[in-house]
Design an enzyme around this catalytic site. Structure first.
Site, short mmCIF file in Angstrom:
data_model
loop_
_atom_site.label_atom_id
_atom_site.label_comp_id
_atom_site.label_asym_id
_atom_site.label_seq_id
_atom_site.Cartn_x
_atom_site.Cartn_y
_atom_site.Cartn_z
N LYS A 98 73.44 -38.42 79.65
CA LYS A 98 74.53 -38.33 80.63
C LYS A 98 75.90 -38.51 79.98
O LYS A 98 76.03 -39.00 78.86
CB LYS A 98 74.28 -39.31 81.77
CG LYS A 98 73.07 -38.87 82.59
CD LYS A 98 72.92 -39.53 83.92
CE LYS A 98 71.78 -38.85 84.69
NZ LYS A 98 71.50 -39.53 85.96
N ARG A 120 63.16 -42.20 82.51
CA ARG A 120 63.19 -40.74 82.71
C ARG A 120 64.07 -40.14 81.62
O ARG A 120 65.28 -40.36 81.61
CB ARG A 120 63.73 -40.42 84.11
CG ARG A 120 63.71 -38.95 84.46
CD ARG A 120 64.22 -38.74 85.89
NE ARG A 120 64.15 -37.33 86.27
CZ ARG A 120 65.12 -36.44 86.04
NH1 ARG A 120 66.23 -36.82 85.44
NH2 ARG A 120 64.97 -35.18 86.42
#
Length: 335
Positions: A277, A312
């Site tokens: 991210k 994840r």
């Protein structure tokens, strides 16, 4: 005033310490938090029995997997526009091959999504989402017994995925986009991951604001757990996700990561999805998402030290390798 309890994780095992959620991490003190008041520390033995039980009780199996050590959820985006790997695995055979590769590299769960939820993304029609995901799920299931999760906000997509062989639902909207997904999940008997997001993908990063990001996210997830329970979904089938990057600034993300152990107080397994991210590139360098692997692994390792059960990630092998070394060095593999 409502109190929140964050276990303070020990760096080394201690004979008088308590196990965190039945996993390898231990604690003997807890930071007690309130809104607009400084936190204070108390011995874990001073907590009410109900709170202590929430923090220490082993978590139930998720998709047949024990939560007594960190599990790797490999990301499979069968989309043309996901922020990191959009288009890489949009083709049917490419998707199936990548799923098998992630399993060989150490993934315990494959999380398949047919709608990008990157900042600025639009909604995908449910028929398109089904056509992207269900055939891939069926093909993976025909070749392997690995756990499969469907990453969707929509009841019809989840139904099709479950029929194709998915064993878990991962809803980034926590039933707020399509309330019918709660009934589908309840009827299926499968586990559900409920994630916090402020706003929808198209606008969530415009100007996210919180009174207290940590406690606001906690309260939201607590309310969605209550909704899930009312729909007939047992607490031991619920996983929660604080939603890193979903309507959060870099400061919000860091606050959640520093204090992620707080969410053990909800009595559910915790999933963290921070892989590649933007904040990782902002802090550590790497304007391109695929150059953020090392930073993503660092975040995953931090989460493991705080007792997070499901990671994840895009980079399954690198994460698996890092976790194996952490477990061996810390002794977590023998606890």
């Amino acid at each position: 005033m409502k109190l929140y309890h964050r276990p303070i994780i020990l760096s080394e095992p201690a004979p008088d310490a308590l196990p965190l959620a039945g996993g390898p991490c231990q604690f003997r003190e807890v930071a007690v938090c309130q809104r607009n008041v400084p936190s204070f520390i108390v011995p874990a033995s001073d907590l009410p029995a109900t709170i202590l039980a929430r923090l220490t009780a082993p978590r139930a199996l998720v998709a047949g997997l024990s939560m007594n050590h960190p599990r790797i959820m490999g990301i499979l985006n069968v989309t043309p526009d996901s922020f990191s790997d959009g288009g890489d695995h949009a083709g049917f055979q490419d998707a199936v091959t990548h799923a098998r590769r992630m399993q060989q590299d150490g993934a315990d769960i494959i999380d398949i999504g047919g709608e990008s939820t990157r900042p600025g993304a639009g909604t995908v029609p449910q028929d398109d989402e089904i056509s992207r995901t269900a055939p891939v799920i069926a093909a993976i299931r025909a070749q392997s017994d690995i756990a499969i999760s469907i990453d969707t906000r929509k009841a019809a997509v989840a139904q099709a995925a479950i029929r194709a062989g998915a064993g878990m639902v991962n809803d980034v909207a926590a039933f707020s986009y399509d309330p019918g997904l709660a009934d589908v999940t309840a009827q299926s008997g499968l586990p559900i991951c409920l994630m916090h997001a402020q706003g929808d993908p198209a606008t969530m990063q415009d100007n996210p604001v919180y009174d207290d990001v940590l406690l606001d996210v906690y309260d939201f997830l607590e309310s969605r757990i209550t909704l899930a329970l009312a729909a007939g979904i047992a607490r031991d089938r619920i996983v929660i996700d604080p939603g890193i990057g979903f309507g959060k600034t870099q400061g919000h993300n860091l606050a959640l990561l520093r204090n992620i152990a707080l969410f053990h107080g909800l009595g559910c397994a915790i999933l963290l999805g921070a892989s590649r991210k933007r904040f990782i590139g902002t802090i550590g360098g790497g304007s391109d998402a695929k150059s953020r692997m090392a930073g993503s692994v660092a975040v995953a390792l931090h989460a493991a030290t705080q007792g997070v059960q499901i990671l994840r990630v895009h980079d399954t092998f690198q994460t698996k390798q890092a976790l194996a070394l952490w477990a061996a060095i810390s002794g977590a593999e023998s606890r």
